[in-house]
Design a protein around this motif. Structure first.
Motif, short mmCIF file in Angstrom:
data_model
loop_
_atom_site.label_atom_id
_atom_site.label_comp_id
_atom_site.label_asym_id
_atom_site.label_seq_id
_atom_site.Cartn_x
_atom_site.Cartn_y
_atom_site.Cartn_z
N TYR A 26 -3.35 4.31 -27.99
CA TYR A 26 -3.93 3.15 -27.24
C TYR A 26 -2.86 2.13 -26.99
CZ TYR A 26 -8.47 4.53 -28.35
OH TYR A 26 -9.77 5.22 -28.31
N GLY A 27 -1.66 2.32 -27.57
CA GLY A 27 -0.52 1.33 -27.52
C GLY A 27 -0.45 -0.09 -28.40
N PHE A 28 -1.28 0.08 -29.44
CA PHE A 28 -1.33 -1.18 -30.23
C PHE A 28 0.01 -1.23 -31.07
CE2 PHE A 28 -5.89 0.26 -31.12
CZ PHE A 28 -6.42 -0.34 -30.36
N ASN A 29 0.40 -2.72 -31.10
CA ASN A 29 1.73 -3.20 -31.70
C ASN A 29 1.72 -3.00 -33.26
OD1 ASN A 29 1.18 -5.10 -29.02
ND2 ASN A 29 3.57 -4.42 -29.27
N GLY A 30 0.60 -2.96 -33.68
CA GLY A 30 0.45 -2.98 -35.11
C GLY A 30 -1.15 -3.03 -35.74
N VAL A 31 -0.81 -3.49 -36.90
CA VAL A 31 -2.24 -3.55 -37.78
C VAL A 31 -2.53 -4.80 -38.59
CG1 VAL A 31 -1.21 -2.45 -39.76
CG2 VAL A 31 -3.76 -2.18 -39.29
N ASP A 32 -3.82 -5.12 -38.50
CA ASP A 32 -4.51 -6.21 -39.09
C ASP A 32 -5.30 -5.69 -40.55
OD1 ASP A 32 -5.13 -9.09 -39.82
OD2 ASP A 32 -7.30 -8.01 -39.40
N ILE A 33 -4.73 -6.17 -41.59
CA ILE A 33 -5.74 -6.03 -42.89
C ILE A 33 -6.67 -7.01 -43.21
CG2 ILE A 33 -5.67 -5.23 -45.13
CD1 ILE A 33 -3.90 -3.31 -43.31
N ASP A 34 -8.04 -6.73 -43.11
CA ASP A 34 -9.01 -7.62 -42.94
C ASP A 34 -10.23 -6.95 -43.96
OD1 ASP A 34 -10.65 -9.67 -43.01
OD2 ASP A 34 -11.39 -9.22 -40.84
N LEU A 46 6.95 -3.31 -35.62
CA LEU A 46 5.80 -3.01 -36.11
C LEU A 46 5.15 -4.60 -36.60
CD1 LEU A 46 2.97 -1.55 -37.06
CD2 LEU A 46 4.21 -1.47 -39.16
N VAL A 47 3.88 -5.09 -36.02
CA VAL A 47 3.21 -6.23 -36.48
C VAL A 47 2.17 -6.07 -37.62
CG1 VAL A 47 1.83 -8.09 -35.58
CG2 VAL A 47 3.74 -7.30 -34.05
N ILE A 48 2.32 -6.76 -38.68
CA ILE A 48 1.49 -6.61 -39.57
C ILE A 48 0.94 -7.94 -40.05
CG2 ILE A 48 0.74 -5.87 -42.18
CD1 ILE A 48 3.08 -4.08 -41.92
N THR A 49 -0.52 -8.12 -39.71
CA THR A 49 -1.15 -9.12 -40.36
C THR A 49 -2.15 -9.10 -41.25
OG1 THR A 49 -2.94 -9.30 -38.70
CG2 THR A 49 -0.90 -10.21 -37.93
N MET A 50 -2.70 -10.22 -42.29
CA MET A 50 -3.60 -10.02 -43.05
C MET A 50 -4.47 -11.19 -42.91
SD MET A 50 -1.04 -8.85 -46.27
CE MET A 50 -2.32 -8.52 -47.49
N ALA A 51 -5.68 -11.14 -43.20
CA ALA A 51 -6.74 -11.96 -43.13
C ALA A 51 -7.56 -11.92 -44.54
CB ALA A 51 -7.70 -11.64 -42.07
N PRO A 52 -7.04 -12.52 -45.52
CA PRO A 52 -7.74 -12.44 -46.83
C PRO A 52 -8.76 -13.53 -46.79
CG PRO A 52 -5.54 -13.14 -47.06
CD PRO A 52 -5.62 -12.81 -46.03
N GLN A 53 -9.54 -13.39 -48.05
CA GLN A 53 -10.60 -14.56 -48.06
C GLN A 53 -9.84 -15.53 -49.01
OE1 GLN A 53 -14.95 -12.85 -48.25
NE2 GLN A 53 -13.50 -11.40 -49.44
N THR A 54 -10.24 -16.75 -49.10
CA THR A 54 -9.49 -17.94 -49.86
C THR A 54 -9.56 -17.22 -51.45
OG1 THR A 54 -11.75 -18.93 -50.35
CG2 THR A 54 -10.45 -19.71 -48.60
N ILE A 55 -10.40 -16.79 -51.90
CA ILE A 55 -10.41 -16.06 -53.33
C ILE A 55 -9.33 -15.14 -53.59
CG2 ILE A 55 -12.10 -14.44 -53.04
CD1 ILE A 55 -11.76 -16.71 -56.13
N ASP A 56 -9.13 -14.52 -52.48
CA ASP A 56 -8.12 -13.44 -52.66
C ASP A 56 -6.46 -13.85 -52.77
OD1 ASP A 56 -9.95 -11.31 -52.62
OD2 ASP A 56 -9.81 -11.39 -50.22
N MET A 57 -6.50 -15.35 -52.60
CA MET A 57 -5.13 -15.91 -52.40
C MET A 57 -4.93 -16.84 -53.26
SD MET A 57 -3.31 -13.90 -50.17
CE MET A 57 -1.94 -14.48 -49.65
N GLN A 58 -5.89 -17.04 -54.34
CA GLN A 58 -5.83 -18.09 -55.38
C GLN A 58 -4.43 -17.92 -56.29
OE1 GLN A 58 -8.44 -21.07 -56.56
NE2 GLN A 58 -7.71 -20.99 -54.34
#
Length: 575
Positions: free
Chosen positions: A391-399, A424-436
């Motif tokens: 598809y030509g994606f630039n990277g991945v998001d971990i959610d 490569l673009v790498i993003t992450m979208a953790p929940q608040t509890i995951d980054m305490q």
């Protein structure tokens, strides 16, 4: 493995029995029953593990000189490699059960340095044969006869002193069963696993897969049509069109037949003179928006409808496959009003031409992808890279909202990075509890890949009250909640450029935690400039703060793009 064809043995009794039978007929006998003798069993290969498919089982190699390899092989997925050293000629032997007073055909395929094959202990004349260096597979053949009391012989292979390593495969000692039986006849092998796309050019795609026990070869299919075969576990498909996606599958074969097809992977050739996935540069201050590949009541969009205020567009979501760690993407054309795959790909290119990054998001509330061992990590990296090529994606998001394993997610993302390169673009979208805490698996993953991580956009919603970096409790929906929780990441080891504020675009975008664009902008100012703070004020400012994220561009559109029109320009104006 190859097996010598069975042949009925001839004995000295055959001709007399035939003569007796003829005499009986001449004498007027009415039946030949019992006069033709007992039928002899077909000859078999009495050598065990003759193709080294079970490693060195049944074989003993001197001085640790032997090992099995997957290339080169004559048949199946393995062969012997034995390396002479010093006064050791790399001899590998096995004891073979034979029948007395019987003749056996001895053969084997060899390659490389000087190679010998032979038997000792025959009870008659021991035999051997050899060949000097050979650059291709060469068959060695001889025969021997056992003595009247011989029930076993020693089969051997060896090289020669000071010469290169030799390879051997498909050894055969064919004759009567000496009581030890033979290896089972081949059965149709299992379908290959681990099919992955490797290096690509504008006209070729390299493929690799895992070896299959009992296979003597493999067939490669492109878009459903068999195009080539291989005796090893890789193939490079040539003659392809530039900047074109292809579907590949592989089967395993042997004398018994062909396996079912492996799982399908996508591979895309490079554009003529360039990379099929044009890199984009994420701006210093960026806005991330999730684009919905489904209709849940929010405004249905094409990618081309996403406003220009968004710098990173996370396509939501990839789908899990039946392979552990494997993911794929299926455009919901029906749910998106007939949006076609070709239009989708063209819109990705158009966004990239405008300097935007389009990435594939993995997970979401209902995501079921699990990366919990090395195999699933490899499958994840290979499948994400395959989607990037298709598809030509630039990277991945971990959610992944059901947790992750930092060890194997780190392995997966580093493997993906090695394939995709520095863009490569790498993003992450953790929940608040995951980054305490930095001891949490999400936080550990972010720190483990800090050198290749683009941004962590923590979800400051659907949360409830949480601790801030000052140890105080803050309730969601306030400036303090955003700033005091962001402070944990900023003080826990992430670069300010790797921290973004994730918020809903409207009250419909989340169950709780919506804040107005004004509060988002105040939190950005507090962190980057030290202004517009609430009761919590960080001990220092973070002017390099990356920006903000929202769920979703569709809910933003439902509200007339009020969120991106307010937050987008504010993010881009940060110092």
């Amino acid at each position: 493995m190859e097996r010598s064809p069975g042949a009925r043995r001839r004995t000295g009794r055959t001709r007399p029995l035939l003569g007796t039978a003829m005499a009986v007929v001449a004498a007027g006998a009415l039946t030949l029953t019992g006069l033709v003798g007992t039928a002899q069993a077909a000859d078999v290969n009495v050598a065990k593990n003759a193709g080294f498919e079970s490693g060195l089982a049944n074989w003993t190699c001197s001085g640790g000189s032997g090992a099995t390899v997957s290339s080169p092989v004559h048949g199946g997925a393995a062969a012997l490699k034995a390396t002479p050293a010093g006064q050791d000629n790399a001899q590998c032997t096995q004891t073979v059960a034979v029948k007395p007073n019987s003749t056996y055909a001895l053969s084997g395929w060899v390659q490389g340095g000087y190679a010998y094959i032979g038997v000792t202990g025959t009870g008659t004349t021991d035999v051997s044969t050899w060949t000097p260096d050979s650059s291709s597979w060469t068959k060695l053949s001889t025969s021997f006869t056992t003595g009247p009391s011989t029930t076993s012989v020693t089969l051997y292979l060896h090289g020669w002193y000071g010469q290169a390593a030799y390879f051997a495969d498909d050894i055969s000692v064919t004759g009567p069963d000496g009581g030890g039986g033979t290896d089972p006849a081949p059965t149709i092998p299992a379908a290959p696993a681990g099919l992955a796309v490797g290096a690509t050019t504008s006209s070729s795609i390299a493929l690799s897969w895992n070896a299959v026990s009992g296979a003597t070869g493999y067939a490669v299919y492109r878009d459903g049509t068999k195009i080539t075969t291989s005796t090893g576990t890789s193939a490079t498909i040539t003659g392809l069109s530039a900047d074109t996606a292809y579907q590949f599958a592989v089967t395993a074969t042997n004398a018994a037949g062909e396996s079912a097809k492996s799982g399908t992977v996508s591979g895309r050739t490079a554009a003529s003179g360039g990379n099929p996935n044009p890199g984009t540069s994420v701006p210093k201050h960026a806005v991330t928006g999730y684009w919905q590949n489904f209709n849940n009541g929010a405004t249905v969009q094409k990618l081309s409808d996403v406003p220009a205020n968004y710098d990173i567009i996370a396509v939501s979501f990839a789908d899990a496959t039946g392979t552990p760690g494997g993911v794929t993407f299926n455009l919901d054309s029906a749910g998106l009003g007939g949006y076609t795959v070709d239009q989708f790909k063209a819109d990705i290119k158009a966004k990239q031409a405008a300097g935007k990054s389009v990435i594939i998001s993995i997970g979401g509330q209902n995501g079921t992808v699990s990366i919990n061992d090395s195999t699933s990590a490899t499958n994840f990296a290979n499948s994400v890279y395959s989607m990037m090529q298709t598809y030509g994606f630039n990277g991945v998001d971990i959610d992944l909202e059901n947790g992750l394993n930092s060890t194997y997610m780190t392995q997966a993302l580093r493997s993906l990075s090695s394939k995709a390169g520095s863009g490569l673009v790498i993003t992450m979208a953790p929940q608040t509890i995951d980054m305490q805490s930095t001891s949490g698996e999400y936080f550990k993953t972010a720190l483990n890949i800090k050198d290749i991580l683009t941004v962590v956009n923590m979800q400051y919603y659907n949360s409830g009250s949480m601790l801030g970096c000052d140890g105080k409790v803050y309730s969601q929906g306030s400036v303090d909640f955003l700033t005091a929780l962001a402070c944990i990441q900023l003080e826990g080891g992430l670069s300010p450029a790797q921290v973004g504020l994730g918020v809903p675009a409207s009250t419909s975008g989340a169950g709780s935690g919506y804040v107005s664009p004004t509060i988002v902008n105040n939190a950005l100012d507090c962190l980057a400039r030290g202004t517009n703070c609430g009761s919590f004020k960080p001990s220092k400012t973070y002017p390099g703060l990356r920006g903000a994220m929202t769920w979703s561009t569709n809910w933003d559109a439902t509200s007339g793009n009020a969120w991106s029109n307010a937050v987008g320009p504010h993010v881009h104006a940060l110092p």
